[in-house]
Enzyme design. Structure first.
Site: not given
Length: 571
Positions: A232, A347, A460
């Site tokens: 991320s 995601e 995610h």
């Protein structure tokens, strides 16, 4: 051969690969095993602790909270990091350090990736520290690859200690380093000049990498074999370090998991305007950058993190980013190191929806809601309002009921912010000559059933628990601990630890007994990572074509039409 037989054979091969790894790096110990290991560094002596890892006899030396820079306190709050000071005696490195200043409530919102029992540590401005996880067995003359982890959290939240590197160190036979960096306004607010330069969070990581170069050898690490990896925002920082001249020579391989610097959610902003807006919110408004900074320095740090309406991003035209990242990429102004990167297949499945405070809207989502929730991001991309319905139509190709609309929004947000930027970034890397390995993580962890809706796939950050050996961590309060993992999930974790550590060791994730992982080339092959890994071709080909060809063409046509309409009016 059936899929089940193939999976079983692959699992057996990975176990053999792990066993061979332990034979290649023998477990002969130099000196006695101790529960409180001590190491001499150029800055002073540190005392850590030893921890075990499930399903192996290997022990890991853990050193927590080692400073890699001076504490950014007082007048140093908004300054670039300074080299750390040496200390006298033995420094206790056996306890968890505080996290950098952040909104703890928001941090707790992002904890539920796999483990809802995760500890939240105290916060402090004195936070520029790193943790080291090193296998206890030291082989004479050999140094292990070093894997430096950069945590995610939108550059706003997160910590190094939430990512326990002990299992990856033990099973991968690597030295794992996890670093902290200043977050939010402390790391990124800027006046656009010398009074408050930007990119301090990035500079903190550069300082940590410099520390690794000068200090990691006594911990068994090889400073000439350093891999930076992150997820991320951590992946964004990894890709930023590749492009920055300040980090040249400090690492030799890179891994970005669901995050690159060309993401549309991270654009360079008008630094002075953003600084003024924030300063006004804390009664520090001033026409002078010097006075504004002096006022902010007088505030209590914890009072500054309560203000949430501030845009956080990087700055350009400084020592870290001499030009915009896109220009540095286009000009191939970066080292061609081996690069592994990828995304998950969902995601915006749950975690980022929760972080962005739109999760509650997902159960009953109309087409009007889809446009309304997409509009701010599309506007941020400077997309004309008249073109926005074109984007919505592209993502509503699977129907218009509530589930299709929800999925369309999730796919749209994920593609804009993470997936398409990753694919574009990988193309830049490939064109420059970097060996590139691309993946899509596709497995839905079994633990999701406890607190995530059934429609969530590989959310995610869901690969992190497998990369870090979550099923094998002994501290079950760690963010990535995964004690309820199935046998198949344990095998997946073993495979991914082997692939990531093999990449750190050689620059290539392929090895005996591991699933074949093709290097990215004109065939555009990538690895689909799951319980039954397989090779995929042209990841999201249609969506990539839409964002890079179809939509730009429609925007150009719209602008031409607008110009043609203006001409008769002017006449």
């Amino acid at each position: 051969m059936t899929n089940m037989e193939t999976t079983a054979q692959a699992g057996s091969s990975v176990r053999v690969w792990m066993a061979c790894l332990l034979l290649i790096f023998p477990t002969t110990v130099i000196g006695p095993k101790v529960t409180q290991p001590e190491v001499d560094t150029p800055l002073g002596r540190v005392r850590g602790r030893q921890v075990g890892v499930k399903d192996t006899d290997r022990m890991v030396n853990v050193f927590l909270g080692i400073p890699f820079a001076q504490a950014p306190l007082g007048p140093l709050r908004f300054s670039a990091p300074l080299p750390p000071q040496p200390w006298e005696g033995v420094r206790d490195a056996s306890i968890n350090p505080p996290m950098c200043l952040q909104d703890v409530e928001r941090m707790s919102n992002s904890r539920f990736t796999l483990n809802e029992k995760m500890k939240i540590f105290p916060i402090s401005e004195d936070c520029l520290t790193l943790n080291i996880y090193s296998p206890t067995e030291i082989t004479a003359g050999d140094k292990r690859p070093v894997m430096v982890w950069i945590h995610g959290g939108s550059l706003l939240v997160g910590s190094s200690t939430s990512h326990d590197g002990s299992a990856l160190a033990a099973y991968g036979d690597v030295v794992v380093v996890t670093v902290q960096y200043r977050l939010g306004i402390f790391g990124f607010l800027s006046t656009g000049d010398k009074h408050m330069p930007g990119n301090r969070g990035f500079l903190d990581v550069v300082a940590a990498l410099r520390w690794v170069q000068g200090n990691i050898a006594p911990f068994g690490g090889d400073p000439n074999c350093v891999t930076i990896f992150g997820n991320s925002a951590g992946g964004i920082i990894v890709s930023s370090l590749l492009l920055s001249p300040m980090s040249a020579g400090l690492f030799h391989r890179a891994i970005s998991q669901s995050g690159v610097v060309i993401s549309k959610i991270l654009e360079d902003l008008n630094a002075w305007s953003e600084a003024q807006n924030f300063a006004n919110s804390v009664a520090c408004g001033s026409a002078s950058p010097a006075e504004l900074v002096q006022c902010l320095l007088q505030k209590e740090g914890k009072d500054l993190i309560t203000k949430k309406n501030v845009n956080i991003s990087y700055t350009v035209n400084d020592s870290f980013f001499p030009q915009r990242p896109q220009k540095l990429l286009a000009n191939k102004q970066f080292p061609t190191v081996p690069y592994l990167l990828g995304v998950t297949n969902h995601e915006f499945g749950w975690l980022l929806l929760k972080f962005w405070n739109i999760l509650d809207k997902m159960e009953h989502l109309s087409q009007e809601d889809l446009l309304e929730n997409s509009r701010p991001l599309l506007a941020h991309m400077q997309l004309p309002p008249e073109i926005m319905p074109t984007v919505i139509d592209e993502y509503l190709d699977n129907g218009s009921d509530e589930s299709a609309t929800r999925y369309a929004l999730q796919e749209l947000l994920g593609d804009i912010t993470l997936v398409i930027p990753t694919l574009i970034f990988s193309k830049y890397l490939q064109d420059a000559g970097c060996p590139v390995f691309l993946y899509e993580f596709q497995h839905t962890p079994s633990s999701f059933a406890k607190f995530k809706p059934a429609w969530v796939k590989a959310d995610h950050s869901s690969e992190n628990a497998f990369v870090f050996g979550g099923p094998f961590l002994t501290d079950e309060s760690s963010l990535l601990a995964f004690p309820e993992a199935t046998e198949e999930e344990k095998q997946l974790s073993l495979t991914m630890m082997a692939q990531w550590s093999q990449f750190a060791r050689t620059g290539n994730p392929n090895g005996k007994g591991l699933p074949p992982w093709p290097q990215l080339n004109q065939l555009e092959q990538y690895l689909e990572i799951g319980l039954e890994p397989r090779t995929g071709v042209k990841l999201k080909k249609g969506r990539l074509q839409f964002w890079t060809e179809t939509l730009p063409r429609k925007i150009q046509e719209w602008h031409r039409e607008q110009r043609s309409r203006k001409v008769p009016e002017e006449l």
